[in-house]
Each structure stands twice: as structure tokens, then as C-alpha cells.
Scaffold this motif. Sequence first.
Motif, PDB file in Angstrom:
ATOM      1  N   ALA A 346       0.850  -1.197   0.000  1.00 35.36           N
ATOM      2  CA  ALA A 346       0.000   0.000   0.000  1.00 35.36           C
ATOM      3  C   ALA A 346       0.884   1.246   0.000  1.00 35.36           C
ATOM      4  CB  ALA A 346      -0.911  -0.010   1.224  1.00 35.36           C
ATOM      5  N   ILE A 347       1.939   1.224   0.790  1.00 29.46           N
ATOM      6  CA  ILE A 347       2.835   2.389   0.878  1.00 29.46           C
ATOM      7  C   ILE A 347       3.470   2.667  -0.485  1.00 29.46           C
ATOM      8  CG2 ILE A 347       4.915   3.331   1.982  1.00 29.46           C
ATOM      9  CD1 ILE A 347       4.160   1.370   4.375  1.00 29.46           C
ATOM     10  N   ARG A 348       3.928   1.604  -1.171  1.00 28.86           N
ATOM     11  CA  ARG A 348       4.551   1.799  -2.488  1.00 28.86           C
ATOM     12  C   ARG A 348       3.551   2.346  -3.503  1.00 28.86           C
ATOM     13  NH1 ARG A 348       7.506  -2.991  -0.912  1.00 28.86           N
ATOM     14  NH2 ARG A 348       5.883  -4.296  -1.829  1.00 28.86           N
ATOM     15  N   ALA A 349       2.315   1.826  -3.467  1.00 33.50           N
ATOM     16  CA  ALA A 349       1.288   2.290  -4.411  1.00 33.50           C
ATOM     17  C   ALA A 349       0.985   3.768  -4.164  1.00 33.50           C
ATOM     18  CB  ALA A 349       0.019   1.458  -4.260  1.00 33.50           C
ATOM     19  N   LEU A 350       0.946   4.166  -2.891  1.00 33.09           N
ATOM     20  CA  LEU A 350       0.632   5.553  -2.545  1.00 33.09           C
ATOM     21  C   LEU A 350       1.813   6.467  -2.855  1.00 33.09           C
ATOM     22  CD1 LEU A 350      -1.217   4.641   0.730  1.00 33.09           C
ATOM     23  CD2 LEU A 350      -2.285   5.606  -1.299  1.00 33.09           C
ATOM     24  N   ALA A 351       3.027   5.963  -2.664  1.00 33.60           N
ATOM     25  CA  ALA A 351       4.224   6.761  -2.946  1.00 33.60           C
ATOM     26  C   ALA A 351       4.297   7.109  -4.435  1.00 33.60           C
ATOM     27  CB  ALA A 351       5.474   5.998  -2.515  1.00 33.60           C
ATOM     28  N   LYS A 352       3.821   6.207  -5.270  1.00 36.78           N
ATOM     29  CA  LYS A 352       3.846   6.451  -6.729  1.00 36.78           C
ATOM     30  C   LYS A 352       3.002   7.674  -7.103  1.00 36.78           C
ATOM     31  CE  LYS A 352       4.421   3.275  -9.966  1.00 36.78           C
ATOM     32  NZ  LYS A 352       4.364   2.099 -10.823  1.00 36.78           N
ATOM     33  N   PRO A 538      11.039  -8.974  -8.921  1.00 35.71           N
ATOM     34  CA  PRO A 538      10.789  -7.713  -8.214  1.00 35.71           C
ATOM     35  C   PRO A 538       9.770  -6.849  -8.961  1.00 35.71           C
ATOM     36  CG  PRO A 538      13.145  -8.071  -8.562  1.00 35.71           C
ATOM     37  CD  PRO A 538      12.434  -9.097  -9.368  1.00 35.71           C
ATOM     38  N   HIS A 539       8.882  -6.217  -8.154  1.00 40.52           N
ATOM     39  CA  HIS A 539       7.845  -5.358  -8.731  1.00 40.52           C
ATOM     40  C   HIS A 539       7.776  -4.107  -7.860  1.00 40.52           C
ATOM     41  CE1 HIS A 539       3.775  -3.921  -9.676  1.00 40.52           C
ATOM     42  NE2 HIS A 539       3.821  -4.658 -10.768  1.00 40.52           N
ATOM     43  N   ASP A 540       7.733  -2.940  -8.490  1.00 45.79           N
ATOM     44  CA  ASP A 540       7.896  -1.725  -7.676  1.00 45.79           C
ATOM     45  C   ASP A 540       6.689  -1.372  -6.815  1.00 45.79           C
ATOM     46  OD1 ASP A 540       6.323  -0.861  -9.716  1.00 45.79           O
ATOM     47  OD2 ASP A 540       7.579   0.823 -10.343  1.00 45.79           O
ATOM     48  N   VAL A 541       5.535  -2.000  -7.010  1.00 48.04           N
ATOM     49  CA  VAL A 541       4.406  -1.767  -6.109  1.00 48.04           C
ATOM     50  C   VAL A 541       4.130  -3.005  -5.258  1.00 48.04           C
ATOM     51  CG1 VAL A 541       1.920  -1.319  -5.966  1.00 48.04           C
ATOM     52  CG2 VAL A 541       3.321   0.003  -7.545  1.00 48.04           C
ATOM     53  N   LYS A 542       4.044  -4.166  -5.895  1.00 51.85           N
ATOM     54  CA  LYS A 542       3.664  -5.384  -5.171  1.00 51.85           C
ATOM     55  C   LYS A 542       4.814  -5.974  -4.353  1.00 51.85           C
ATOM     56  CE  LYS A 542       0.545  -6.855  -8.902  1.00 51.85           C
ATOM     57  NZ  LYS A 542       0.302  -7.947  -9.876  1.00 51.85           N
ATOM     58  N   GLY A 543       6.028  -5.456  -4.571  1.00 54.61           N
ATOM     59  CA  GLY A 543       7.190  -6.074  -3.917  1.00 54.61           C
ATOM     60  C   GLY A 543       7.706  -7.194  -4.792  1.00 54.61           C
ATOM     61  N   ASN A 544       6.873  -8.203  -4.971  1.00 54.91           N
ATOM     62  CA  ASN A 544       7.158  -9.269  -5.938  1.00 54.91           C
ATOM     63  C   ASN A 544       5.931  -9.460  -6.800  1.00 54.91           C
ATOM     64  OD1 ASN A 544       9.774 -10.427  -4.956  1.00 54.91           O
ATOM     65  ND2 ASN A 544       8.542 -10.696  -3.105  1.00 54.91           N
ATOM     66  N   ALA A 545       6.144  -9.856  -8.054  1.00 53.21           N
ATOM     67  CA  ALA A 545       5.042 -10.291  -8.901  1.00 53.21           C
ATOM     68  C   ALA A 545       5.378 -11.699  -9.368  1.00 53.21           C
ATOM     69  CB  ALA A 545       4.882  -9.338 -10.081  1.00 53.21           C
ATOM     70  N   LEU A 546       4.403 -12.360 -10.011  1.00 49.43           N
ATOM     71  CA  LEU A 546       4.598 -13.750 -10.402  1.00 49.43           C
ATOM     72  C   LEU A 546       4.931 -13.879 -11.887  1.00 49.43           C
ATOM     73  CD1 LEU A 546       1.650 -15.347  -8.397  1.00 49.43           C
ATOM     74  CD2 LEU A 546       4.045 -15.225  -7.742  1.00 49.43           C
ATOM     75  N   TYR A 547       5.944 -14.689 -12.142  1.00 53.16           N
ATOM     76  CA  TYR A 547       6.394 -14.962 -13.515  1.00 53.16           C
ATOM     77  C   TYR A 547       6.155 -16.454 -13.742  1.00 53.16           C
ATOM     78  CZ  TYR A 547       9.577 -14.474 -17.612  1.00 53.16           C
ATOM     79  OH  TYR A 547      10.122 -14.420 -18.876  1.00 53.16           O
ATOM     80  N   GLY A 548       5.384 -16.798 -14.779  1.00 55.48           N
ATOM     81  CA  GLY A 548       5.090 -18.201 -15.059  1.00 55.48           C
ATOM     82  C   GLY A 548       5.795 -18.692 -16.307  1.00 55.48           C
ATOM     83  N   TYR A 549       6.428 -19.846 -16.188  1.00 54.75           N
ATOM     84  CA  TYR A 549       6.996 -20.532 -17.359  1.00 54.75           C
ATOM     85  C   TYR A 549       6.062 -21.694 -17.665  1.00 54.75           C
ATOM     86  CZ  TYR A 549      11.280 -18.032 -16.050  1.00 54.75           C
ATOM     87  OH  TYR A 549      12.202 -17.062 -15.733  1.00 54.75           O
ATOM     88  N   VAL A 550       5.498 -21.710 -18.876  1.00 54.20           N
ATOM     89  CA  VAL A 550       4.454 -22.688 -19.177  1.00 54.20           C
ATOM     90  C   VAL A 550       4.833 -23.495 -20.424  1.00 54.20           C
ATOM     91  CG1 VAL A 550       2.022 -22.965 -19.830  1.00 54.20           C
ATOM     92  CG2 VAL A 550       2.668 -21.245 -18.121  1.00 54.20           C
ATOM     93  N   ILE A 551       4.788 -24.817 -20.277  1.00 59.10           N
ATOM     94  CA  ILE A 551       5.003 -25.699 -21.428  1.00 59.10           C
ATOM     95  C   ILE A 551       3.634 -26.116 -21.956  1.00 59.10           C
ATOM     96  CG2 ILE A 551       6.001 -27.878 -22.224  1.00 59.10           C
ATOM     97  CD1 ILE A 551       7.872 -27.818 -19.840  1.00 59.10           C
ATOM     98  N   LEU A 552       3.415 -25.895 -23.252  1.00 61.29           N
ATOM     99  CA  LEU A 552       2.150 -26.308 -23.867  1.00 61.29           C
ATOM    100  C   LEU A 552       2.279 -27.738 -24.383  1.00 61.29           C
ATOM    101  CD1 LEU A 552       1.347 -23.011 -25.801  1.00 61.29           C
ATOM    102  CD2 LEU A 552       0.418 -23.764 -23.608  1.00 61.29           C
ATOM    103  N   LYS A 553       1.139 -28.442 -24.403  1.00 61.88           N
ATOM    104  CA  LYS A 553       1.159 -29.826 -24.886  1.00 61.88           C
ATOM    105  C   LYS A 553       1.578 -29.868 -26.348  1.00 61.88           C
ATOM    106  CE  LYS A 553      -2.103 -31.658 -21.572  1.00 61.88           C
ATOM    107  NZ  LYS A 553      -3.510 -31.760 -21.234  1.00 61.88           N
ATOM    108  N   ASP A 554       1.105 -28.867 -27.093  1.00 60.30           N
ATOM    109  CA  ASP A 554       1.470 -28.826 -28.511  1.00 60.30           C
ATOM    110  C   ASP A 554       2.044 -27.455 -28.786  1.00 60.30           C
ATOM    111  OD1 ASP A 554       1.738 -28.905 -31.178  1.00 60.30           O
ATOM    112  OD2 ASP A 554      -0.358 -29.304 -31.658  1.00 60.30           O
TER     113      ASP A 554
END
Length: 636
Positions: A346-352, A538-554
Motif C-alpha cells: 500500500a505504501i509503495r502504491a501511494l508513494a507512486k 521484483p515489482h515496484d508496487v507489489k514487492g514481488n510479482a509472479l512470472y510463469g513458465y508454461v510448457i504447452l502440450k502442442d
Amino acid sequence: MSNYHIKHLEEYYQVYRKSIREPENFWEEIAEEHFIWRKKWDKVLEWDFSKPEIKWFQGAQLNITENCLDRHLATRANKTAIIFEPNNPDEPAEHISYLQLYQRVNQFANVLKSKGIKKGDRVCIYVPMIPELAIATLACARIGAVHSVVFAGFSSTALATRINDCDCKLVVTADGSYRGAKTIDLKGIVDEALDSCPGVESVLVVKRIDSEITMKEGRDFWLQPLLDNASTEGEAEVMDAEDPLFILYTSGSTGQPKGMVHTTAGYMVYTAYTFKNVFQYREKDVYWCTADIGWITGHSYIVYGPLANGATTILFEGVPSYPDFGRFWEVIEKHKVNQFYTAPTAIRALAKQGPELVEKYDLSSLKVLGSVGEPINEEAWHWYNDNVGKRKSPIVDTWWQTETGGIMITPIPYVTPTRPTYATLPFIGIQPALMDATGTELKGNQVEGRLCIKFPWPSMARTIWGNHQRYKETYFSAYDGMYFTGDGALRDEVGYYRITGRVDDVIIVSGHNLGTAPIEDAINEHPAVAESAIVGFPHDVKGNALYGYVILKDFGETRDQDNLRKEINQIISEHIGPIAKLDKIQFTTGLPKTRSGKIMRRILRKIAHNDLSTLGDISTLLNPEVVEDITKNRLE
């Protein structure tokens, strides 16, 4: 007279030393002098971390609501216990006195009894941040029912899992909730969840947004008419010290959420004592914690800790950005808030948004600022200190967990000199240890290791509901005779602690602990997905964000990848909730694995961080060529 209110550094060291040398005498004094008991204890503490088994104030009898409500009626009946600040600033705030809260809790408790709820039954509470959430929680405690509050942002699948895991008989919910400019159909989510919850007999529904909802005959009841006919008087159930008070689910690094069980007496004593000191609360202060009661922070520091001290606590329904980013500061000015406890996100979002919105409001009432949920980064700390606290209100950067029940490492304002990014010193009674990979304790200062606690404290969780073996394996098997927190930490030259982050597969996003396994399980449900791996970046508001590596069947399939990304996030929303959605999804032909088939998350993490210089030796991997492929196609 024990030191219930620590006022200077020398006193902190003196009290801390006593709490370590004579823990039983220390906690006995605190418990005896500051709470009411139906029967005193036979033994202060019995413990064995190898089992693990922990019992505080054994043989004592009490009811926590008598300490949060009844005992204040003689001197504080007309004092405001809860200020409800609605989502819409044009809707007037509601001030609920200690007498009114006592009466409303009794009415709710009588309604629960009329629906067949008795001591030991589990009740699921899935309610937005409105007074009924706090009242339902206390009403359960009043009659000895075990409450399981589920954050009202979780999906129907996540809700159903939690209801079934502890076999709840009754659910409390609302027709819907306000969230900024949006409304959320809570009753619809509950209906969907209950399709797979055979044990639920009744649903009590609070009217909040006045929406059209379906009520199931014989199961669903509007709450208000029942309350109107219920008595404002009611006996509190006598509880044993170690009777369960509540279950709160925390997402683990493996699929099934863990229902942490907190018991009655120790939890009450510790949350009340930490609240008083960490926020330096005085009789006429107005205290505001912006968390949701669906998390441990809300349990301990909106409901139980403040009310056990006869404090005035604010319950805020809204979000920091509605109707604009000045909302927090407007509430502080309006209610003359003295202690303000929020999350770094919240602090980071408000600081922006810059300092202009802060400067519009009078924040001179503030005496203490708090931070919770994740370590606060230096930039956010300085912004908070300079613009909100005007360098006059110390920041307490508190470290603790759902499992610990209360704050464990923290400055005490006006007592402990603060240092940005450091949680500073252990709270009274807490004995931290830093361990190396071989299981040896790292003594002295300027060391870094895994954070453990070597002696029990009153508010620690006692077990995982229905799975004591998992409790033992998760928290007590990594280091002999120690509680392992799952966090890494360093101790600086003066003995201050800095939390360096999770060492397992849990990522803190916007203060929410998200286990990677359940998110990966959800993604893998998509018919086009073969396998996935999640890491944080690293994410400047959330602190961390999620990065997904996805293998598709085809992989060669010419499907619209943007659409696929939307579908994957949709599945995550449905299974876990919108908080777990991925910021980046990279489709790849493979994942780096060891020869035993374990995904090398360390490498994926480095790539997500764009830290390619230190990937280390990848020649031992089963498929080293995949690393180059992933690196080449990394998403900016």
C-alpha cells in the motif's frame, strides 16, 4: 508489578532478559495482572518441540470475550470499541461502543446457538470488512465455537476446500461486498462453494449491498431478522486454556492449505501484550490497522489485541485508491488516528502518486506508523517516514507469521532506535536463532542464516487442523528442537535482524503469502498446458510479482497466445483468487531439471530477475540447452 508497558531501551533489555531467564515467572505475572480468569492455571508451560507439543497456562479456564468485552463495561461502556469506516466516504462512519458491541456479540451468539452451533463446532466466516465480520468472530468465541475466517476475495474453490478441511457446520456471509467502485457477488461464490460442501447445515446472510440473490429454502437465512429477535444477554462459555479459538488457513508451498490452529489463553495474553507495546497504545488513542480480518493481522491487531486492551480500533471496508489515492490520509484526518498499521504494498502504491495527496490532509495526530506483511524496502520506508510521519512518528517494521499468532521481531516506538529495512530486535520472550545449512547455530553478530525460534511463546499455533504430522514436518523437522520459520535473516553488528525473504517455494505478493504449488496445479488444469513453474520477480508496487513458465502440450500449435494467457489467469482466479494472477507468462518448450527430475527454480528465478551473469554450472542439468532457449525468449 510486571512491565506491561515498556517505555525506554534500558527497560526493554531488563524486561527481555527476565523473559528469557525466567519465562514462566515472566508470563505468569503478565497473565495474572492484566486479564480475568474463571480459574487460574496449574502449570504455566509444558513443551516438547520434538513431538511437538506446547501447552501454556494449563488447567486455566476463561473466555476471551470476557476479556475483550465484559470487563470493560464497568469503566468503558460508552467508549468507542470499533469505528466502522465504509467503502464509500459519503456513507457515515459508525461508532460502536463497548456496551453496544457486547450486546451485538451476545445477539449473534444466541443466533448461532439457535442454529445448533455449540462448543467445538467450526463456523466459516466469509464476510467483507463490515462490523458483522468482527461481531461474528467474537460471537463464535463467546460460545466456544471455532471460527475459520476466509478472506472474502478467495474463489469458491478455495472457500470450499477450507470449509471441508475443518468440517464447518455453518457459514456466515453477505449478499455481496463493495470494493472501490466494484461490487462482488459473495453469496453467488458461497452457493457455488456449497455445491461441494455436504457438511454445511445453515448459511446466515448479512444484507450489505442490497442485491438480488437466491436463498435456498431451509439452509439460507437473512441475519438481521434473527438478530432482532435475539437476546442481548448471554453467558460466555467457559473454555480451557488450550481449547481451540480459531483456525486460519495459510497457503503452503504444497497444494493443500494448512489450517493453523490457535488456542485461547496464550494467544490472548501475547496479542494483548504485543499490541500495547508495539503500538505504545494509550487510553484515548484511536488505532487503525488497514488489514483484512481474513488474515492473521486482522485477527490479532484489529480484533483481539486492541479489544483486550479496551482500545478504539478502526474497521475499514474500502481500498486505498477509492475514490482517490488520498483515502487513507482522509481517514486519518477524519478520525484523528494515532497509530497506523499498513502493508509495504500500500505504501509503495501511494508513494507512486507523489506527496501532494498526503499534504492535503492533517496527519498531525499520528504517533506511530507500522508496516506488516513483508519486509519494507528502503525507498518506501523513507517515503513513509518523511511524508506520512513527518519524521516524528517512528516506524515499526514488524516481522511475524500466521503461525506465530503475534508480532515476533519489531522495534518498540520511542524505545528502539529504528533502521530502514530492519525489523530490529526480538520482542519480549522471543528467542531467535540463525542456523546454517548443516544445522549449526550461528552465534555472534554479522551473520546470515535461516531464522528459527528456540523457545515457545504463548501465541504460537499448536497444530495444523487434522494433520499434526504435517505440522511437525513443516515447522519442527528442519532443525532439531527449533521452530523453523521458513525465512532467511541476517543479524547486523548491533544484533538487529533483517528478514531476507522466504527460503521455500512461497512468494510474498502484495503482502500475501502465495505457495507456488497450488498456482501451478491450477495452471496445469488448462487443457493446453503440459507443465508449469512459477517464480517471483521484483515489482515496484507489489514487492514481488509472479512470472510463469508454461510448457504447452502442442507447442507448435498456432493458438492465440494472448488469449491463452488470459485463460490461464482466469483459471488461477477461479481456483485461488485474483491475488494469485501472473504478471508474465512465458511459453517455453521445456524447464531446466536436475537428473532426478526436480525443476531448478533457482535458474528460473535468475532469468525472471534478468540476472544472467550468475546462472552457475548448468552442465549437470538433464537438459542444459533449455536454459538458453528460455533466456532468449525472456519477457521484459
